[in-house]
Design a protein around this motif. Sequence first.
Motif, PDB file in Angstrom:
ATOM      1  N   GLY A 139      -4.152  -6.079   9.445  1.00 49.93           N
ATOM      2  CA  GLY A 139      -5.083  -5.558  10.302  1.00 49.93           C
ATOM      3  C   GLY A 139      -5.772  -6.453  10.795  1.00 49.93           C
ATOM      4  N   SER A 140      -7.187  -6.992  10.669  1.00 51.64           N
ATOM      5  CA  SER A 140      -7.598  -8.294  11.267  1.00 51.64           C
ATOM      6  C   SER A 140      -8.469  -8.688  10.193  1.00 51.64           C
ATOM      7  N   SER A 141      -8.838 -10.160  10.636  1.00 52.67           N
ATOM      8  CA  SER A 141      -9.487 -11.000   9.565  1.00 52.67           C
ATOM      9  C   SER A 141     -10.940 -10.394   9.373  1.00 52.67           C
ATOM     10  N   LEU A 142     -11.310  -9.525  10.137  1.00 52.71           N
ATOM     11  CA  LEU A 142     -12.702  -9.078   9.738  1.00 52.71           C
ATOM     12  C   LEU A 142     -12.601  -7.617   9.081  1.00 52.71           C
ATOM     13  N   MET A 143     -11.509  -7.214   8.678  1.00 52.61           N
ATOM     14  CA  MET A 143     -11.251  -6.049   7.916  1.00 52.61           C
ATOM     15  C   MET A 143     -11.202  -6.373   6.324  1.00 52.61           C
ATOM     16  N   THR A 144     -11.992  -5.576   5.553  1.00 46.85           N
ATOM     17  CA  THR A 144     -11.657  -5.651   4.037  1.00 46.85           C
ATOM     18  C   THR A 144     -10.356  -5.447   3.620  1.00 46.85           C
ATOM     19  N   LEU A 145      -9.953  -5.974   2.326  1.00 41.10           N
ATOM     20  CA  LEU A 145      -8.348  -5.518   1.839  1.00 41.10           C
ATOM     21  C   LEU A 145      -8.249  -3.940   1.872  1.00 41.10           C
ATOM     22  N   ASP A 146      -9.299  -3.188   1.240  1.00 41.01           N
ATOM     23  CA  ASP A 146      -8.941  -1.933   1.084  1.00 41.01           C
ATOM     24  C   ASP A 146      -8.932  -1.205   2.597  1.00 41.01           C
ATOM     25  N   GLU A 147      -9.862  -1.531   3.494  1.00 35.55           N
ATOM     26  CA  GLU A 147      -9.720  -1.098   4.822  1.00 35.55           C
ATOM     27  C   GLU A 147      -8.224  -1.444   5.250  1.00 35.55           C
ATOM     28  N   ARG A 148      -7.800  -2.461   5.380  1.00 35.87           N
ATOM     29  CA  ARG A 148      -6.237  -2.895   5.552  1.00 35.87           C
ATOM     30  C   ARG A 148      -5.150  -2.082   5.077  1.00 35.87           C
ATOM     31  N   LEU A 149      -5.504  -1.657   3.769  1.00 36.49           N
ATOM     32  CA  LEU A 149      -4.470  -0.875   3.248  1.00 36.49           C
ATOM     33  C   LEU A 149      -4.576   0.475   3.289  1.00 36.49           C
ATOM     34  N   ALA A 150      -5.502   1.080   3.927  1.00 41.53           N
ATOM     35  CA  ALA A 150      -5.878   2.350   3.750  1.00 41.53           C
ATOM     36  C   ALA A 150      -4.708   3.206   4.563  1.00 41.53           C
ATOM     37  N   ALA A 151      -4.230   2.808   5.583  1.00 40.05           N
ATOM     38  CA  ALA A 151      -3.422   3.625   6.386  1.00 40.05           C
ATOM     39  C   ALA A 151      -1.783   3.601   5.690  1.00 40.05           C
ATOM     40  N   ALA A 152      -1.616   2.265   5.137  1.00 37.74           N
ATOM     41  CA  ALA A 152      -0.127   2.185   4.529  1.00 37.74           C
ATOM     42  C   ALA A 152      -0.149   3.075   3.261  1.00 37.74           C
ATOM     43  N   THR A 153      -1.466   3.004   2.624  1.00 38.96           N
ATOM     44  CA  THR A 153      -1.169   3.812   1.249  1.00 38.96           C
ATOM     45  C   THR A 153      -1.012   5.378   1.479  1.00 38.96           C
ATOM     46  N   ARG A 154      -1.768   5.711   2.684  1.00 35.91           N
ATOM     47  CA  ARG A 154      -1.485   7.196   3.166  1.00 35.91           C
ATOM     48  C   ARG A 154      -0.050   7.387   3.321  1.00 35.91           C
ATOM     49  N   ALA A 155       0.512   6.469   4.516  1.00 37.21           N
ATOM     50  CA  ALA A 155       1.569   7.042   5.227  1.00 37.21           C
ATOM     51  C   ALA A 155       3.001   6.401   4.256  1.00 37.21           C
ATOM     52  N   GLU A 156       2.689   5.601   3.551  1.00 36.90           N
ATOM     53  CA  GLU A 156       3.617   4.988   2.363  1.00 36.90           C
ATOM     54  C   GLU A 156       5.072   4.730   3.378  1.00 36.90           C
ATOM     55  N   PRO A 157       4.924   3.900   4.418  1.00 41.84           N
ATOM     56  CA  PRO A 157       6.093   3.576   5.020  1.00 41.84           C
ATOM     57  C   PRO A 157       7.218   2.762   4.757  1.00 41.84           C
ATOM     58  N   GLU A 158       8.394   2.762   5.273  1.00 41.63           N
ATOM     59  CA  GLU A 158       9.283   1.825   4.741  1.00 41.63           C
ATOM     60  C   GLU A 158       9.084   0.357   4.542  1.00 41.63           C
ATOM     61  N   MET A 159       8.388   0.018   5.476  1.00 45.14           N
ATOM     62  CA  MET A 159       8.020  -1.329   5.612  1.00 45.14           C
ATOM     63  C   MET A 159       6.546  -1.674   5.959  1.00 45.14           C
ATOM     64  N   CYS A 160       5.975  -2.930   5.676  1.00 44.72           N
ATOM     65  CA  CYS A 160       4.731  -3.280   5.748  1.00 44.72           C
ATOM     66  C   CYS A 160       4.583  -4.644   5.902  1.00 44.72           C
ATOM     67  N   SER A 161       3.781  -5.200   6.810  1.00 44.29           N
ATOM     68  CA  SER A 161       3.737  -6.886   6.953  1.00 44.29           C
ATOM     69  C   SER A 161       2.946  -7.146   5.734  1.00 44.29           C
ATOM     70  N   LEU A 162       3.192  -8.142   5.054  1.00 39.82           N
ATOM     71  CA  LEU A 162       2.487  -8.892   3.927  1.00 39.82           C
ATOM     72  C   LEU A 162       2.317 -10.406   4.401  1.00 39.82           C
TER      73      LEU A 162
END
Length: 304
Positions: free
Chosen positions: A87-110
């Motif tokens: 996301g960006s350094s100004l977002m919380t971890l939960d905010e950063r994970l919200a889209a990925a946990t909804r979409a369950e993509p093949e890949m995410c950055s970590l």
Amino acid sequence: MAKKKVIITCAVTGSVHTPTMSPYLPVTPDQITAEAIAAAEAGASILHLHARNPENGRPSADPNVFMQFLPRIKQATDAVINISTGGSSLMTLDERLAAATRAEPEMCSLNMGSMNFGLYPALDRFTQWQHEWEPQLLEATRSSIFKNTFADIEDILIRLGEGCGTRFEFECYDVGHLYTLAHFRDRGLVAGPLFIQFVFGVLGGIGADPENLTHMKRIADKLFGDSYSFSVLAAGRHQMPMTTMAAAMGGNVRVGLEDSLMLGRGELAKSNADQVKRIRDVLEALSLDVATPNEARTMLGLKG
Ligand code: KMH
Ligand code: ZN
């Protein structure tokens, strides 16, 4: 033995650049969709995606905004969808994970460690901002930490990796991040084939020097042997030289307006696809073949 192919990732918009910096930075869901599809058509087999507030272009973590472009890109291309968990350094971890946990993509950055995440050097020259939030956000970034603690990394591995079958683009901004990744491998939380993105030229991370690329690769070879592939991204003007060097060394490449707004010296990239085509030309000049999305899936062990 079949010749190894090169995976092109395109990082379409990111959260570092702002609309004043380039009129070509995609911001709305329609723009992100069109840019991602064109990048895939130009040869990108992985699309690394962030979202932005459609009204003003500010980086957004809102899953509803992601959902305005993800299904359309998926429908129009067979490219691997890679959603940012940085996301960006100004977002919380939960905010950063919200889209990925909804979409369950093949890949995410970590992202493999906490760090200062500075401006790319050339961005200091802007003064006439289109939006009030732009200088405010850049100032806030100067005094915030890009937080990726061991607990955060573990959380992402468990929630997205174990929970959704997502695999990762492991973003390593310095040599220590490779050792952190090896630590999670030793604990059994990650396993090959690993896809490691060496990130050069972010202020706060390792510099964009050729010696650093050879060193990162030497250490990754030692830690991961043949259970990993590397890719390179480099900020700003370092993008093309460092990705070219990576390709010549047997690596993969990431381009896109998230990492650089330029196509060449003094020339703004008019689209993400322009950068994909440029690196494709380089790969062809090096007699290297580009991996299709399905070849990338096989190489990286993705769920498909
Ligand atoms: N902005 C790049 C240097 C992420 O989205 O998780 C790294 C990146 C991080 O793409
Ligand atoms: Zn990103």
